[in-house]
Design a protein around this motif. Structure first.
Motif, PDB file in Angstrom:
ATOM      1  N   MET A   1       0.826  -1.171   0.000  1.00 13.79           N
ATOM      2  CA  MET A   1       0.000   0.000   0.000  1.00 13.79           C
ATOM      3  C   MET A   1       0.874   1.240   0.000  1.00 13.79           C
ATOM      4  N   LYS A   2       0.582   2.153  -0.912  1.00 14.83           N
ATOM      5  CA  LYS A   2       1.341   3.388  -1.034  1.00 14.83           C
ATOM      6  C   LYS A   2       0.902   4.375   0.033  1.00 14.83           C
ATOM      7  N   ILE A   3       1.858   4.952   0.729  1.00 16.74           N
ATOM      8  CA  ILE A   3       1.568   5.965   1.749  1.00 16.74           C
ATOM      9  C   ILE A   3       1.521   7.325   1.062  1.00 16.74           C
ATOM     10  N   PRO A   4       0.407   8.062   1.221  1.00 15.26           N
ATOM     11  CA  PRO A   4       0.296   9.373   0.583  1.00 15.26           C
ATOM     12  C   PRO A   4       1.361  10.325   1.098  1.00 15.26           C
ATOM     13  N   VAL A   5       1.908  11.107   0.182  1.00 18.89           N
ATOM     14  CA  VAL A   5       2.940  12.071   0.526  1.00 18.89           C
ATOM     15  C   VAL A   5       2.502  13.442   0.027  1.00 18.89           C
ATOM     16  N   LEU A   6       2.680  14.435   0.870  1.00 14.68           N
ATOM     17  CA  LEU A   6       2.369  15.812   0.505  1.00 14.68           C
ATOM     18  C   LEU A   6       3.505  16.698   0.979  1.00 14.68           C
ATOM     19  N   THR A   7       3.919  17.610   0.115  1.00 14.82           N
ATOM     20  CA  THR A   7       4.854  18.651   0.540  1.00 14.82           C
ATOM     21  C   THR A   7       4.219  19.996   0.238  1.00 14.82           C
ATOM     22  N   VAL A   8       4.394  20.908   1.160  1.00 12.87           N
ATOM     23  CA  VAL A   8       3.912  22.273   0.986  1.00 12.87           C
ATOM     24  C   VAL A   8       5.087  23.195   1.263  1.00 12.87           C
ATOM     25  N   THR A   9       5.417  23.995   0.259  1.00  9.37           N
ATOM     26  CA  THR A   9       6.534  24.922   0.383  1.00  9.37           C
ATOM     27  C   THR A   9       5.990  26.341   0.394  1.00  9.37           C
ATOM     28  N   ARG A  10       6.380  27.100   1.394  1.00  8.60           N
ATOM     29  CA  ARG A  10       5.945  28.494   1.508  1.00  8.60           C
ATOM     30  C   ARG A  10       7.098  29.393   1.075  1.00  8.60           C
ATOM     31  N   THR A  11       6.827  30.250   0.071  1.00  9.82           N
ATOM     32  CA  THR A  11       7.844  31.142  -0.459  1.00  9.82           C
ATOM     33  C   THR A  11       7.331  32.573  -0.462  1.00  9.82           C
ATOM     34  N   PRO A  12       7.981  33.459   0.286  1.00 10.75           N
ATOM     35  CA  PRO A  12       7.576  34.867   0.236  1.00 10.75           C
ATOM     36  C   PRO A  12       8.020  35.478  -1.095  1.00 10.75           C
ATOM     37  N   HIS A  13       7.175  36.321  -1.673  1.00  7.77           N
ATOM     38  CA  HIS A  13       7.492  36.998  -2.920  1.00  7.77           C
ATOM     39  C   HIS A  13       7.773  38.473  -2.611  1.00  7.77           C
ATOM     40  N   ALA A  14       8.593  39.101  -3.419  1.00  7.06           N
ATOM     41  CA  ALA A  14       8.972  40.498  -3.201  1.00  7.06           C
ATOM     42  C   ALA A  14       7.759  41.433  -3.184  1.00  7.06           C
ATOM     43  N   SER A  15       6.672  41.034  -3.822  1.00 11.16           N
ATOM     44  CA  SER A  15       5.460  41.853  -3.876  1.00 11.16           C
ATOM     45  C   SER A  15       4.702  41.884  -2.554  1.00 11.16           C
ATOM     46  N   GLY A  16       5.087  41.022  -1.618  1.00 12.18           N
ATOM     47  CA  GLY A  16       4.364  40.891  -0.359  1.00 12.18           C
ATOM     48  C   GLY A  16       3.465  39.670  -0.333  1.00 12.18           C
ATOM     49  N   ALA A  17       3.299  39.045  -1.491  1.00 12.23           N
ATOM     50  CA  ALA A  17       2.493  37.825  -1.564  1.00 12.23           C
ATOM     51  C   ALA A  17       3.274  36.641  -1.004  1.00 12.23           C
ATOM     52  N   THR A  18       2.519  35.641  -0.590  1.00  9.33           N
ATOM     53  CA  THR A  18       3.109  34.368  -0.191  1.00  9.33           C
ATOM     54  C   THR A  18       2.640  33.328  -1.191  1.00  9.33           C
ATOM     55  N   VAL A  19       3.591  32.555  -1.713  1.00  8.06           N
ATOM     56  CA  VAL A  19       3.265  31.482  -2.653  1.00  8.06           C
ATOM     57  C   VAL A  19       3.406  30.158  -1.918  1.00  8.06           C
ATOM     58  N   LEU A  20       2.313  29.396  -1.900  1.00 11.72           N
ATOM     59  CA  LEU A  20       2.331  28.058  -1.308  1.00 11.72           C
ATOM     60  C   LEU A  20       2.307  27.056  -2.460  1.00 11.72           C
ATOM     61  N   THR A  21       3.347  26.245  -2.562  1.00 12.79           N
ATOM     62  CA  THR A  21       3.424  25.224  -3.600  1.00 12.79           C
ATOM     63  C   THR A  21       3.064  23.894  -2.974  1.00 12.79           C
ATOM     64  N   VAL A  22       1.996  23.298  -3.490  1.00 10.58           N
ATOM     65  CA  VAL A  22       1.473  22.046  -2.948  1.00 10.58           C
ATOM     66  C   VAL A  22       1.797  20.932  -3.935  1.00 10.58           C
ATOM     67  N   ALA A  23       2.466  19.880  -3.453  1.00 10.79           N
ATOM     68  CA  ALA A  23       2.862  18.779  -4.325  1.00 10.79           C
ATOM     69  C   ALA A  23       2.509  17.446  -3.669  1.00 10.79           C
ATOM     70  N   GLY A  24       1.997  16.529  -4.487  1.00  9.78           N
ATOM     71  CA  GLY A  24       1.677  15.193  -3.987  1.00  9.78           C
ATOM     72  C   GLY A  24       0.193  14.980  -3.861  1.00  9.78           C
ATOM     73  N   GLU A  25      -0.207  14.351  -2.773  1.00  9.82           N
ATOM     74  CA  GLU A  25      -1.598  13.976  -2.556  1.00  9.82           C
ATOM     75  C   GLU A  25      -2.163  14.722  -1.356  1.00  9.82           C
ATOM     76  N   LEU A  26      -3.241  15.466  -1.608  1.00  7.08           N
ATOM     77  CA  LEU A  26      -3.914  16.208  -0.548  1.00  7.08           C
ATOM     78  C   LEU A  26      -5.197  15.464  -0.203  1.00  7.08           C
ATOM     79  N   ASP A  27      -5.131  14.721   0.889  1.00  5.17           N
ATOM     80  CA  ASP A  27      -6.275  13.895   1.283  1.00  5.17           C
ATOM     81  C   ASP A  27      -6.361  13.828   2.804  1.00  5.17           C
ATOM     82  N   HIS A  28      -7.206  12.954   3.300  1.00  6.29           N
ATOM     83  CA  HIS A  28      -7.411  12.884   4.754  1.00  6.29           C
ATOM     84  C   HIS A  28      -6.149  12.467   5.509  1.00  6.29           C
ATOM     85  N   HIS A  29      -5.194  11.833   4.817  1.00  2.00           N
ATOM     86  CA  HIS A  29      -3.944  11.440   5.472  1.00  2.00           C
ATOM     87  C   HIS A  29      -2.965  12.611   5.580  1.00  2.00           C
TER      88      HIS A  29
END
Length: 118
Positions: A1-29
Motif C-alpha cells: 500500500m502506497k503511503i500518501p505524501v504531501l509537501t507544501v513549500t511556503r515562499t515569500p514573494h517580493a510583492s508581499g504575496a506568499t506562494v504556497l506550492t502544494v505537491a503530492g496527494e492532498l487527502d485525509h492522510h
C-alpha cells in the motif's frame, strides 16, 4: 500500500504575496500538514496568498475542505487568494461542486502575481 505524501513549500514573494506550492496527494492522510502551513501563513490586506497546485496529483474532499478553509481565512482577513496550476481533471471536479464560483484561478504563479500587482 502506497503511503500518501504531501509537501507544501511556503515562499515569500517580493510583492508581499506568499506562494504556497502544494505537491503530492492532498487527502485525509495529509491534510493536516497543509492546514498547519496555512495556520502559519500571513494573510491580510497587504499579504495576498497564491496556492500553486500544478504539482498536486490527487485531492479528495478533505483536501477541498482545506482549500475552502484557506478561502475563509483570506476573506476574514481581507486578503486576496488565488489558485494556480489546476489540472483539467481537478478543474472539472471544482466546477461540478461550484468552487469555480468561489476561487479565482490563474494558469501560472506568474500570472497570479501579475493580477495581484494590478
Amino acid at each position: 500500500m502506497k503511503i500518501p505524501v504531501l509537501t507544501v513549500t511556503r515562499t515569500p514573494h517580493a510583492s508581499g504575496a506568499t506562494v504556497l506550492t502544494v505537491a503530492g496527494e492532498l487527502d485525509h492522510h495529509t491534510a493536516s500538514e497543509f492546514t498547519d502551513t496555512l495556520r502559519h501563513t500571513p494573510f491580510g490586506p497587504g499579504a495576498p496568498v497564491v496556492i500553486d497546485l500544478a504539482q498536486l496529483d490527487y485531492c479528495d474532499s478533505t483536501g477541498i475542505t482545506v482549500l475552502i478553509t484557506a478561502h475563509h481565512q483570506a476573506e476574514a482577513t481581507g486578503s486576496r487568494l488565488l489558485l494556480t496550476g489546476l489540472r483539467a481533471d481537478l478543474a472539472h471536479v471544482f466546477g461540478i461542486v461550484g468552487l469555480d464560483q468561489v476561487f479565482t484561478f490563474r494558469p501560472t504563479v506568474d500570472e497570479a502575481l501579475e493580477v495581484l500587482a494590478s
